[in-house]
Design a protein around this motif. Structure first.
Motif, mmCIF file in Angstrom:
data_model
loop_
_atom_site.group_PDB
_atom_site.id
_atom_site.type_symbol
_atom_site.label_atom_id
_atom_site.label_comp_id
_atom_site.label_asym_id
_atom_site.label_seq_id
_atom_site.Cartn_x
_atom_site.Cartn_y
_atom_site.Cartn_z
ATOM 1 N N LEU A 16 17.521 -45.691 -36.427
ATOM 2 C CA LEU A 16 18.465 -44.583 -36.189
ATOM 3 C C LEU A 16 18.541 -43.675 -37.404
ATOM 4 N N GLN A 17 18.604 -44.278 -38.592
ATOM 5 C CA GLN A 17 18.703 -43.497 -39.820
ATOM 6 C C GLN A 17 17.450 -42.647 -40.022
ATOM 7 N N TYR A 61 15.364 -41.634 -37.764
ATOM 8 C CA TYR A 61 15.306 -40.617 -36.712
ATOM 9 C C TYR A 61 16.171 -39.406 -37.073
ATOM 10 N N LEU A 62 17.395 -39.671 -37.533
ATOM 11 C CA LEU A 62 18.309 -38.568 -37.876
ATOM 12 C C LEU A 62 17.791 -37.775 -39.069
ATOM 13 N N ARG A 113 14.803 -35.596 -38.019
ATOM 14 C CA ARG A 113 15.230 -34.420 -37.251
ATOM 15 C C ARG A 113 15.858 -33.375 -38.172
ATOM 16 N N ARG A 114 16.654 -33.828 -39.119
ATOM 17 C CA ARG A 114 17.301 -32.894 -40.038
ATOM 18 C C ARG A 114 16.295 -32.223 -40.954
#
Length: 615
Positions: free
Chosen positions: A589-590, A592-593, A596-597
């Motif tokens: 999750l980390q 992925y975020l 994206r950022r």
């Protein structure tokens, strides 16, 4: 891929193979052997149908050996240090535990946490059971029997006493001395007073007291009603006849242990003790303790903390079973006519609960008593980590939930560093086309290829090893958590949810027996349960977050790594597997975020769909 990188990956792969080989040929067989021994011991205990804890046995048991007489005093430079409390010889024919208990006069031991009896013959503490702890997760299973008397199959006991001055013919209480008691029951509210008169002017008074947990206090008073002074040497010992079954894991110490004065903690295994010179190791100091420890239980003696003493670890016996012993010998005490001398010894016999040991260290001033738990070299990580876990356990009532919460906190603590690492990885992804072009341009010149690649990293301000930091960060935490889960009694039989009834034990299910639907038990290395499979899948997803490496060796290694770790962690405590799974999920999750950022393409979906396109 450069030649150096290829060598690194080959080294990693070989290391993994070594770990797997060690577990396959040694670790897993030893664990299976230990498990079978525990099952056998449990069956024998149940078959013996032990009496109810606290029942009063009767009449004399077979005596052990008398402590060896000293040849001098600790305080005398030219005197040899005496061998206090030499190991007792095991009887030729062992009785049942019940018969051995019934062979001597006793007083009942009855507290909230302890059951058993105190032997009036020798005043030994040799019958202690732990009310709060059972042999299995079944609350109806027998409670843990810690100490057993001489003459039983597995003698294990604590004893205190006195040794006379060399050459002195002074009758002193020994292993066969029958003491007079003023009560028939020892509780945490009411001590018991013992008395013995040697018939030559010395009267020995002993006050036995015990707290609500596992600490006995033995206060000896010697009254001299004779006409001549007497010199005595107080001693205390823990003796164990025969080597018990151990788990044989390097992460855990089982055997002889102690802190003597300013020395670091002394840890000697049963086999290691036999390799010591003359089977003995001796140290001197002021303050500390000495004893014998199992994984979760221990027996230890602590002399008066402001008086110098000699601490000794020893093993004796020409054949099996050998006798293992730890003992302390204090400075001489002179008792003038008409005078009385006092000495107090603490004896611990119980569960190695962290809060309880810390309390004894602070309350009774026993130096470094918390090291009775094997926190290891990374004490500064393992114990604080346990404290945090225990804090959340006390608020949630579930150690598994506490592990999940602590994992989130660890992720948050290292987020800034991990964020930089993942940003660097994102930049590396953007440079993939240029790196591919460099490899094609200098396909036949590895040196030029490496120089051009490093120049690209420098120009784009990219650290090629930054992506390894998250893994490096979690390695010490992983091992610290592994040790905490493996060694702390608080984790023993701690349930999670569903089929996990013990976070300190491996997942009991196995895909090879269809999770309990097939009527057979596979070898221990094939016990791949549900949680290890979930962990392997989470690791697989984490691998697929990144572009597939162009090098076939690296690609193969990354492809098989989740499978390898699934088998490796299959035999690990389920609490550790749950931590690793949750940590992988948070990492996905980390990453992925952050990707994206940073405006970098997330490769997960393309890699997953690409697998199906290839098939």
């Amino acid at each position: 891929m450069t030649e150096d990188n290829k060598n690194v990956y080959i080294a990693i792969a070989l290391s993994i193979l070594v770990i797997i080989g060690w577990n396959y040929f040694y670790g897993w067989p030893q664990m299976e052997k230990s498990r079978q021994a525990q099952v056998q011991a449990q069956n024998q205990t149940q078959a013996a149908a032990p009496p109810q804890p606290g029942a009063t046995p009767a009449t004399p048991l077979q005596p052990g050996a008398t402590p060896a007489a000293p040849s001098g005093s600790i305080g005398t430079p030219n005197a040899a240090v005496p061998a206090a409390g030499a190991p007792a010889s095991a009887p030729e024919t062992a009785q049942t535990r019940e018969a051995a208990l019934a062979a001597s006069p006793r007083i009942v031991l009855d507290t909230k946490n302890l059951a058993g009896s105190i032997n009036l013959k020798g005043a030994r503490i040799d019958d202690v059971s732990l009310r709060a702890y059972h042999q299995t997760t079944d609350p109806q299973s027998p409670i843990i029997e810690l100490l057993s008397p001489s003459g039983s199959p597995d003698p294990y006991y604590a004893e205190v006493g006195f040794i006379p001055q060399p050459g002195a013919n002074v009758p002193l209480p020994g292993h066969d001395t029958v003491w007079m008691a003023d009560a028939d029951r020892l509780t945490s509210e009411k001590p018991v007073n013992l008395t013995w008169d040697n018939g030559q002017g010395l009267i020995f008074h002993r006050t036995l007291s015990v707290d609500d947990h596992y600490m006995f206090s033995v206060k000896d008073s010697v009254e001299n009603r004779g006409s001549a002074p007497v010199t005595l040497f107080p001693y205390a010992l823990v003796s164990r006849h025969g080597k018990p079954h151990t788990s044989n894991y390097s992460v855990l110490h089982e055997g002889l242990v102690g802190v003597i004065g300013e020395s670091r903690v002394q840890q000697i295994t049963y086999d290691g003790m036999e390799k010591e010179t003359n089977g003995t190791r001796t140290l001197e100091g002021t303050g500390g303790w000495i004893g014998i420890t199992d994984k979760y239980w221990a027996a230890a003696v602590a002399p008066e903390q402001d008086s110098p003493y000699q601490g000794r670890f020893s093993v004796s016996g020409a054949a099996q079973p050998k006798n293992y012993q730890t003992d302390v010998l204090e400075n001489q005490r002179q008792v003038a006519p008409g005078q009385t001398t006092d000495v107090t010894t603490h004896i611990f016999a119980g569960a190695k609960e962290t809060d309880t040991l810390d309390k004894y260290q602070a309350q009774d001033g026993i130096k470094n008593f918390d090291l009775l738990i094997d926190w290891g070299w990374f004490y500064f990580i393992t114990k604080p980590l346990f404290r945090v876990l225990d804090f959340f356990y006390k608020h949630t009532g579930n150690f598994g939930v506490a592990i999940l919460i602590v994992t989130v906190l660890i992720k948050g603590l290292f987020f800034p560093l991990a964020n930089k690492s993942y940003v660097s990885m994102a930049k590396m992804k953007r440079l993939q086309p240029q790196m591919t072009a460099i490899r094609e341009r200098f396909a036949d010149d590895k040196q030029k290829q490496q120089e051009a690649t490093m120049e690209l990293y420098k120009r784009e301000k990219v650290n090629p090893v930054a992506g390894c930091l998250p893994m490096l960060i979690q390695v010490p935490v992983f091992f610290a958590l592994y040790k905490v889960i493996f060694i702390t009694i608080e984790m023993r039989h701690a349930p999670f949810f569903g089929w996990i009834k013990d976070l300190s034990a491996p997942d009991p299910t196995s895909i090879f027996m269809l999770f309990g639907h097939l009527p057979f038990t596979p070898p221990s290395f094939l016990m791949i349960g549900i949680w290890p499979l979930i962990m392997g899948f989470s690791m697989f997803l984490q691998m697929k977050m990144n572009p597939e490496p162009p090098d076939p060796v690296q690609k193969t290694m990354f492809t098989w790594m989740p499978v390898i770790f699934t088998f490796m962690l299959g035999s690990f405590p389920s609490g550790l597997v749950i931590y690793w799974t949750w940590n992988n999920t948070l990492s996905v999750l980390q990453q992925y975020l952050i990707a994206r950022r940073a405006g970098v393409k997330v490769e997960l979906w393309d890699n997953l769909t690409g697998m199906f396109r290839k098939t």
